[in-house]
Enzyme design. Sequence first.
Site, PDB file in Angstrom:
ATOM      1  N   LYS A  54       0.843  -1.204   0.000  1.00 38.17           N
ATOM      2  CA  LYS A  54       0.000   0.000   0.000  1.00 38.17           C
ATOM      3  C   LYS A  54       0.875   1.250   0.000  1.00 38.17           C
ATOM      4  CE  LYS A  54      -3.902  -2.252   2.214  1.00 38.17           C
ATOM      5  NZ  LYS A  54      -4.555  -2.666   3.449  1.00 38.17           N
ATOM      6  N   GLN A  98      -4.796  -1.272   9.615  1.00 32.38           N
ATOM      7  CA  GLN A  98      -4.719  -2.610   9.043  1.00 32.38           C
ATOM      8  C   GLN A  98      -5.348  -3.640   9.992  1.00 32.38           C
ATOM      9  OE1 GLN A  98      -3.452  -3.338   5.880  1.00 32.38           O
ATOM     10  NE2 GLN A  98      -4.268  -5.369   6.266  1.00 32.38           N
ATOM     11  N   ASP A 121     -11.207   3.018   4.145  1.00 30.54           N
ATOM     12  CA  ASP A 121     -11.637   1.619   4.046  1.00 30.54           C
ATOM     13  C   ASP A 121     -13.160   1.514   4.013  1.00 30.54           C
ATOM     14  OD1 ASP A 121      -9.787  -0.385   3.704  1.00 30.54           O
ATOM     15  OD2 ASP A 121      -9.286  -0.595   5.821  1.00 30.54           O
TER      16      ASP A 121
END
Length: 296
Positions: A54, A98, A121
């Site tokens: 990422k 994460q 997200d």
Amino acid sequence: MTAKVIDGKAFAAEVRAKVASHVTRLKEENGITPGLAVVLVGEDPASQVYVRSKGKQTVEVGMNSYEHKLDASTSEADLLALIDRLNKDVTVHGILVQLPLPKHLDSDLVINAIDPAKDVDGFHISNVGLLGTGQKSMVPCTPLGCLMMLRDHHGSLAGMDAVVLGRSNIVGKPMAQLLLGDSCTVTIAHSRTKDLADVCRRADIVVAAVGRPEMVPGDWIKPGATVIDVGINRIERDGKTVLVGDVDYASAAAVAGAITPVPGGVGPMTIACLLANTLTACCRANGLAEPEGLTA
Ligand code: NDP
């Protein structure tokens, strides 16, 4: 029939190129550089690989990448304090924590502490609610990537019968909401669904997100249907570790009209959509027009 292969790797490269050119314009015309903060708690090997990837792709499209690596024993209070700082930092437009988090941390509490406008997200309860009510939101990256590929292949999805296999909060449910938003007739199937094969056979679109290697055989697929395989499963085959999806690719590709491979299908689109979401968040934060074709 042999299915058209939907090349997620190539499509993701196109999405990243679009994002990069928009980022260049933002810098030149507005003096703004989008920034993405990724928070990793602990040393989970798979998470470390994702976070590295990422960060690399964020920099490649010209954005700022801020990585925060915290010890596995980090307290909830310290993690929440970091999120609070990132929420207030105007150079940070997207925040991603994460998952999975170590067991002593409450994921829901942590995710819901992120400013919804920076929740790239799309997991914050506000964004879930906005998506569910058809309002402008941050959309979870994997389902957004699937939607982009479906729109690219079909144009309009209106009136199509779609079956989503799996009802998780990160894939199945938001995927179903997005398909409904595009006027599909949507069925969500799960481990208690009766006659799953028959349910699948009715579908013009099958999105498989069950986490079971090659569970969906070709004879569950209506001839000509589009199959989006979200699954990422590592299995041993002929003495080697290989990556397979939730769909039995060979038999499904012989029946379907179009299909995404694993690897090289949905996977690459997920990070591309994370970058797209960060750009969208940056444009919204600065009252600028959103990039076209990069949001739901
Ligand atoms: P979850 O384990 O959270 O959810 C799996 C879902 O599948 C559940 O709703 C479960 O039903 C359903 N299910 C399980 N077994 C069956 C069965 N035999 N028949 C019907 N339904 C079943 O998984 P995720 O949604 O997080 O992920 C799904 C897959 O997608 C995984 O392979 C994961 O690795 C992959 N993935 C890929 C991403 C990418 O970037 N390409 C991103 C995220 C996930 P129930 O609710 O009843 O238990």
